[in-house]
Motif scaffolding. Structure first.
Motif, mmCIF file in Angstrom:
data_model
loop_
_atom_site.group_PDB
_atom_site.id
_atom_site.type_symbol
_atom_site.label_atom_id
_atom_site.label_comp_id
_atom_site.label_asym_id
_atom_site.label_seq_id
_atom_site.Cartn_x
_atom_site.Cartn_y
_atom_site.Cartn_z
ATOM 1 N N TYR A 186 0.773 -1.233 0.000
ATOM 2 C CA TYR A 186 0.000 0.000 0.000
ATOM 3 C C TYR A 186 0.818 1.304 0.000
ATOM 4 O O TYR A 186 0.318 2.334 -0.440
ATOM 5 N N VAL A 190 0.160 5.307 -1.573
ATOM 6 C CA VAL A 190 0.050 6.474 -0.695
ATOM 7 C C VAL A 190 1.004 7.574 -1.165
ATOM 8 O O VAL A 190 0.637 8.751 -1.235
ATOM 9 N N CYS A 209 1.550 9.034 7.732
ATOM 10 C CA CYS A 209 1.790 7.624 8.067
ATOM 11 C C CYS A 209 1.431 7.323 9.521
ATOM 12 O O CYS A 209 0.900 6.255 9.825
ATOM 13 N N ILE A 212 -2.315 6.965 9.528
ATOM 14 C CA ILE A 212 -2.735 5.664 9.013
ATOM 15 C C ILE A 212 -2.507 4.583 10.067
ATOM 16 O O ILE A 212 -3.367 3.724 10.294
ATOM 17 N N TYR A 257 -8.386 4.722 5.075
ATOM 18 C CA TYR A 257 -7.265 5.037 5.955
ATOM 19 C C TYR A 257 -7.666 6.039 7.029
ATOM 20 O O TYR A 257 -7.158 6.009 8.139
ATOM 21 N N ALA A 293 -6.175 5.964 -0.679
ATOM 22 C CA ALA A 293 -4.971 6.796 -0.643
ATOM 23 C C ALA A 293 -5.272 8.219 -1.113
ATOM 24 O O ALA A 293 -4.804 9.198 -0.523
#
Length: 342
Positions: A186, A190, A209, A212, A257, A293
């Motif tokens: 993934y 992103v 990040c 997420i 996410y 994303a």
């Protein structure tokens, strides 16, 4: 990406992350003439009864549980092997199945254009890209394994081939303490979405990040934790979320996410991503890796979360996403790891 074993209550009051598998089951039963009703991803008593009917007619154990044996028979009966020139120069009777395959590719973010039922070179190219991104042999032939991945929703990120000097998938897995298999699948998508919306820099990457990681418990798009009753209690009738129709509370629960919630948000991001009303018509698409994303990247940009990250105002960044400071301790932990290691 094989289809999971599913049973009564999956996608309904438990195991919501299996709703894509249940929806694939219902679509397949309907395609074969077994009336499973609307393919809503909820394995209720009606779906169970139809599964048992299918199992009985095919000399399978009629236990209502769809495991590998039942899936094998379902897939072999409903989805033929497809290859270049099918539905076009040969095997014209496969035109409808090719069109279905093309539609599924488009839904997964692998654009073949208008589904026309003709398996040409352009479709073959996207099939191979889809296969690569889902850990399948990229031979361009749509067999059982590829059909399974397509029906599951193509949650594997496409082979974006996007890299950045900021970090590798392996580094992200280490810094944010999540499975490397997830970041390898993934993280490139992103990065591509961040680059597309012009928010790709070190500090924003750290904040995104970290977001997420705490929103999903790993590094992949998920359903919000909870069940139909919980979602109904929390979101039904919430006009501030645009939930004006009966059932909107559960239908538009958090996904992806960043867990977009409510009819209004699904409509907003569907249009911002150039999808028309696609996310409203099929909210499960918010779990698609490409769309998930793009949603989080656009969310960061629209709400100036990227500005907060670049200013290293991490509490503001968390508040802009969460509306408060829920999960702050964990978010702060991962931000600090990112700052020291990236």
């Amino acid at each position: 990406m094989s289809l999971s074993t599913v049973r009564r209550n999956d996608g309904l009051s438990q195991n919501l992350n299996l709703s894509a598998d249940v929806k694939a089951l219902q679509e397949t039963l309907n395609l074969l003439g077994f009336d499973a009703g609307k393919a809503d991803g909820k394995f209720g008593s009606g779906t169970e009864a139809v599964v048992k009917e299918f199992q009985t007619k095919n000399d399978l154990e009629a236990d209502g549980v769809v495991g590998s044996g039942t899936w094998k028979v379902l897939l072999s009966q409903a989805y033929p092997k497809l290859k270049l020139e099918d539905g076009w120069k040969q095997n014209l009777e496969l035109n409808d199945k090719v069109k279905l395959m093309q539609t599924k590719l488009n839904d997964a973010g692998f654009n073949v254009g208008n589904p026309d039922g003709k398996f040409g070179p352009g479709t073959e190219k996207q099939v191979k890209a889809f296969q690569s991104s889902n850990g399948l042999g990229a031979d361009g032939v749509v067999g059982t394994g590829t059909w399974s991945a397509l029906l599951k929703g193509g949650s594997g990120a496409p082979s974006v081939q996007f890299e950045s000097s900021l970090a590798t998938p392996e580094k992200i897995a280490h810094v944010f303490e999540c499975p490397v298999s997830q970041t390898q699948q993934y993280f490139p998508g992103v990065l591509a979405a961040m680059d597309k919306w012009q928010i790709l820099d070190r500090l924003t990457l750290i904040g995104l990040c970290a977001t997420i990681r705490i929103e999903t418990g790993g590094f992949r798009p998920i359903n919000e934790y909870g069940g139909t009753r919980y979602f109904t209690r929390m979101y039904e009738g919430r006009r501030d979320l645009g939930n004006t129709q009966r059932g909107d509370g559960a239908r538009f629960h958090g996904r992806g996410y960043v867990q977009i919630t409510g009819r209004a948000n699904y409509r907003e991001y569907s249009r911002k991503l150039g999808l028309g009303n696609k996310l409203v018509d099929d909210p499960q698409l918010a779990l698609n890796a490409v769309y998930a994303a793009e949603i989080i990247a656009r969310y960061f940009k629209d709400r100036n979360v990227d500005d907060a990250c670049r200013a290293q105002d991490w509490r503001r960044a968390r508040r802009l996403v969460n509306g408060g400071y829920n999960g702050w301790g964990e978010f702060d932990h991962f931000v600090k790891r990112g700052l020291s290691m990236l």
